[in-house]
Design a protein around this motif. Sequence first.
Motif, PDB file in Angstrom:
ATOM      1  N   VAL A 183       0.840  -1.205   0.000  1.00 37.56           N
ATOM      2  CA  VAL A 183       0.000   0.000   0.000  1.00 37.56           C
ATOM      3  C   VAL A 183       0.877   1.258   0.000  1.00 37.56           C
ATOM      4  CG1 VAL A 183      -1.725   1.326   1.298  1.00 37.56           C
ATOM      5  CG2 VAL A 183      -1.989  -1.154   1.045  1.00 37.56           C
ATOM      6  N   LEU A 184       1.897   1.280   0.850  1.00 34.65           N
ATOM      7  CA  LEU A 184       2.763   2.459   0.909  1.00 34.65           C
ATOM      8  C   LEU A 184       3.464   2.710  -0.428  1.00 34.65           C
ATOM      9  CD1 LEU A 184       4.438   2.332   4.429  1.00 34.65           C
ATOM     10  CD2 LEU A 184       2.953   4.131   3.519  1.00 34.65           C
ATOM     11  N   GLY A 185       3.767   1.649  -1.138  1.00 34.24           N
ATOM     12  CA  GLY A 185       4.414   1.797  -2.434  1.00 34.24           C
ATOM     13  C   GLY A 185       3.520   2.428  -3.483  1.00 34.24           C
ATOM     14  N   ARG A 186       2.235   2.551  -3.170  1.00 29.86           N
ATOM     15  CA  ARG A 186       1.260   3.085  -4.132  1.00 29.86           C
ATOM     16  C   ARG A 186       0.356   4.129  -3.471  1.00 29.86           C
ATOM     17  NH1 ARG A 186      -0.918  -2.669  -6.074  1.00 29.86           N
ATOM     18  NH2 ARG A 186      -2.328  -1.462  -7.374  1.00 29.86           N
ATOM     19  N   VAL A 187       0.982   5.031  -2.707  1.00 37.89           N
ATOM     20  CA  VAL A 187       0.240   6.051  -1.952  1.00 37.89           C
ATOM     21  C   VAL A 187      -0.704   6.850  -2.850  1.00 37.89           C
ATOM     22  CG1 VAL A 187       0.522   8.220  -0.685  1.00 37.89           C
ATOM     23  CG2 VAL A 187       1.909   6.261  -0.078  1.00 37.89           C
ATOM     24  N   GLU A 188      -0.254   7.203  -4.029  1.00 35.68           N
ATOM     25  CA  GLU A 188      -1.086   8.013  -4.931  1.00 35.68           C
ATOM     26  C   GLU A 188      -2.351   7.259  -5.331  1.00 35.68           C
ATOM     27  OE1 GLU A 188       2.191   7.465  -5.339  1.00 35.68           O
ATOM     28  OE2 GLU A 188       3.026   9.453  -4.924  1.00 35.68           O
ATOM     29  N   GLU A 189      -2.228   5.935  -5.535  1.00 37.60           N
ATOM     30  CA  GLU A 189      -3.410   5.137  -5.886  1.00 37.60           C
ATOM     31  C   GLU A 189      -4.391   5.071  -4.717  1.00 37.60           C
ATOM     32  OE1 GLU A 189      -2.797   1.447  -8.277  1.00 37.60           O
ATOM     33  OE2 GLU A 189      -0.680   2.038  -8.099  1.00 37.60           O
TER      34      GLU A 189
END
Length: 173
Positions: free
Chosen positions: A81-87
Amino acid sequence: MSDPSPARAAAPVLEVWCELQCPECRDALDDVRALRARYGDRLELRLRHFPLEKHKHSFAAAQAAEEALEQGRGWEYVEAVLGRVEELDRGGEPFLVEVARELGLDAEEFDTALIDGRHILIVDADQAEGKAIGVSGTPTYVIDGERLDGGTSQDGLRARIEEIADRLLAGQD
């Protein structure tokens, strides 16, 4: 008859106060990974939740992380989840369920957990404890009673954590 092997001391605990919609927490992942690689199970990394009001999906994300922990894949989920904060910013709760599905977790159970709020008390308790000990932003680390704030800069934090962990581990010998 007594056990001839000495009782193994409990691993020192590093509490990682985190918020899954926080770009600074994403940036701190490299340090968290490095600490896990260096210490393995000799240092317990404990996820603590501190959702910030400025991020509208952070409270749901904290609940989802608790569900992932319950399903045995907590840190893997947190990193995903952190790797895709923008999503997460754009997708909200459906995105949280989708990440669970991508990781092979029980996505339906995630959806249900977000609806029934079964993890709300854990998140609330973490947030209250964080406020009580002076956490004001994320990431914040607590090891051996020392609070290290990483919200503005990660510079030097990993070295300080390693210094404290090494001292604690040396004291167990």
